[in-house]
Design an enzyme around this catalytic site. Structure first.
Site, short mmCIF file in Angstrom:
data_model
loop_
_atom_site.label_atom_id
_atom_site.label_comp_id
_atom_site.label_asym_id
_atom_site.label_seq_id
_atom_site.Cartn_x
_atom_site.Cartn_y
_atom_site.Cartn_z
CG PHE A 1 -1.44 -1.35 1.43
CD1 PHE A 1 -2.47 -1.94 0.52
CD2 PHE A 1 -1.07 -2.03 2.62
CE1 PHE A 1 -2.98 -3.00 0.81
CE2 PHE A 1 -1.59 -3.29 2.63
CZ PHE A 1 -2.71 -3.87 1.74
CB CYS A 2 2.29 3.60 -1.65
SG CYS A 2 1.84 3.19 -3.22
CB ALA A 3 2.66 2.34 3.99
#
Ligand SMILES: Cc1ncc(COP(=O)(O)O)c(C=O)c1O
Length: 476
Positions: free
Chosen positions: A371-373
């Site tokens: 999740f781009c994290a």
């Protein structure tokens, strides 16, 4: 099949969805040959347009023309629609100093890059940020300054005291850059206290409101704010950066070009006043019209109705997931308020396979991966240094088969209890299959370049020739 015992009794009735979105109820093909109404549980990634947004765009299109670049009647109308959207974006941020401006840009990522460029930080300056952030609120700061991080607990949260410790470490940070709500767990940091703590120590605050803005009123006091239209039911390519005019008064803008200037000679440029100085190039007026319609619709529905609807869904989703054998819900404890997001893993199954089965067998749309994290996921999953090193080596060799991650289901304005229940039943089936060794109805193949799974079948929508091998569902 395991079902959730808590689903209908303790969680309260879910109010009717407060709004309709374009595409609600769309039929999608499944591998049993049926077509089912798409169960959209991917609001945290992007949202379909509100019907009011699509209507506003259609009503505007006959007046479409260039903005700030034409004397014709249509140009004047388009310019005034654009400036009206700017005023609405600023008003949406609550009571702000009169000296604040709203800059219309593409999205939150662009807004943060723009701010990072504009703050004129020195490479020795410190930006205080957190390990909970989306990559958009980590990477731009790393290019212009040193980053100091507020760590999180294994549950993915931090306290106001943790933030204070970061604020009080030397050198004093030039900025606190933090998210208003986590895109992974839906966790909501204690913003008013954190903003006050930063200001008490002379540190300005940038709030990444990409996830907060569609779901909760924006808190007062943050010096800078950014959000994206496509996450708040206006997927037409406009985002917003809000901050004091003074930040954008001196020097060159992030983008140089037409519309940003008062005067140009071959070796001279006189930049115009902000916000236009920050908006070089022809503005996206359709995006601005869409954004304004979405902001006004959210305000019409009202935050109490939105929060009530989403709170009941959040409880149903998170409790339901936690109650399924073999499912691990990531993030804060169940009694902590979050957005209606449930991020989870299924024991013994790759996240990519779970997401592929939900889509192919039940028509349920979720997101999977990190999740781009990445830093946050590593912590939530509790990965060891050895595990991180192993998957890192594989990724560097182009093999994405074992990239760690989770599955995220996220709700929004048009989500219904039935959507959450459909997910819980499907996840219970998938988890049960994993624990009993029962095979899915068709084999699934993994693409090592993306890590994604695909069912092996000739059914319409899922046949091998319909697969676009360049697609990845889990880009970080
Ligand atoms: C918390 C958060 N910040 C920033 C972003 C980046 O937003 P955008 O992709 O619209 O630039 C996202 C998108 O998922 C997000 O969830």
């Amino acid at each position: 099949v395991h079902t959730s015992p808590t689903r209908s009794s303790a969680d309260g009735a879910v109010p009717d969805p407060p709004a309709r979105l374009v595409g609600d109820g769309l039929l999608v093909p499944c591998i049993d040959g049926s077509e089912r109404a798409y169960v959209n549980l991917d609001f945290a990634a992007s949202t379909s347009a509100l019907t009011t947004v699509a209507d506003a765009v259609n009503a505007f299109l006959p007046s479409y023309a260039s903005v700030h670049r034409g004397a014709g009647f249509k140009s004047r109308s388009a310019t005034s629609a654009y400036e009206s959207a700017r005023a609405s974006a600023l008003a949406f941020c609550g009571d702000r100093p009169e000296t604040d401006i709203a800059i219309l840009c593409r999205n939150t990522t662009e807004a943060i890059n723009q701010l990072a460029y504009r703050l004129r930080l020195d490479s020795d300056d410190v930006v205080l940020t957190t390990v909970v952030e989306h990559h958009a609120n980590l990477l731009p700061w790393g290019r212009v300054a040193r980053r100091r991080y507020i760590e999180c607990s294994p549950r993915g949260t931090f306290t106001v005291e943790d933030v204070v410790a970061g604020l009080e470490s030397k050198p004093v940070p030039r900025l606190l850059a933090l998210t208003g709500a986590s895109n992974v767990t839906g966790w909501l940091p204690s913003l008013p206290e954190i903003i006050d703590a930063a200001h008490a120590r002379g540190v300005p605050v940038f709030l990444d409101a990409a996830q907060l803005a569609p779901h909760r009123p924006l808190p007062g006091g943050a010096d800078y704010l950014a959000f994206s239209g496509h996450k708040m039911y206006a997927p037409y390519g406009t985002g917003v950066l809000v901050g004091p005019r003074a930040t954008f008064m001196d020097g060159d803008p992030f983008l140089a070009g037409g519309g940003a200037v008062d005067l140009v000679d071959l070796d001279e440029v006189v930049w115009t006043e902000p916000p236009e100085r920050e908006e070089a190039g022809s503005p996206n007026v359709v995006g601005a019209v869409a954004l304004e319609a979405a902001l006004l619709t959210l305000q019409d529905i009202g935050w109490p109705a939105i929060a009530e609807h989403e709170a009941v869904l959040a409880t149903r989703l998170r409790r339901g997931l936690e109650a399924i054998d073999g499912v691990r819900l990531l993030g804060p404890a169940l009694d902590t308020e979050t957005l209606a997001i449930g991020t989870f893993t299924v024991e013994g199954l790759p996240h990519a396979l779970v997401a592929a089965r939900l889509s192919a067998e039940w028509g349920i749309g979720v997101r999977h991966g990190c999740f781009c994290a990445h830093p946050y996921l590593i912590r939530l999953l509790g990965l060891s240094a050895t595990e991180i090193a192993a998957y890192r080596d594989q990724v560097l060799q182009g093999d994405h088969t074992a990239v760690p991650g989770a599955v995220r289901a996220s709700c929004g304005l048009s989500s219904a209890a039935a959507d959450v229940d459909a997910l819980l039943d499907a996840v219970a089936q998938v988890a049960n299959d994993a624990s009993t060794g029962r095979a899915p109805p068709v084999p699934y193949e993994q693409d090592p370049r993306t890590g994604d799974f695909w069912p092996v079948t000739d059914r319409p929508g899922w046949a091998a020739h319909e697969r676009d091998s360049s697609l990845s569902c889990a880009r970080g």
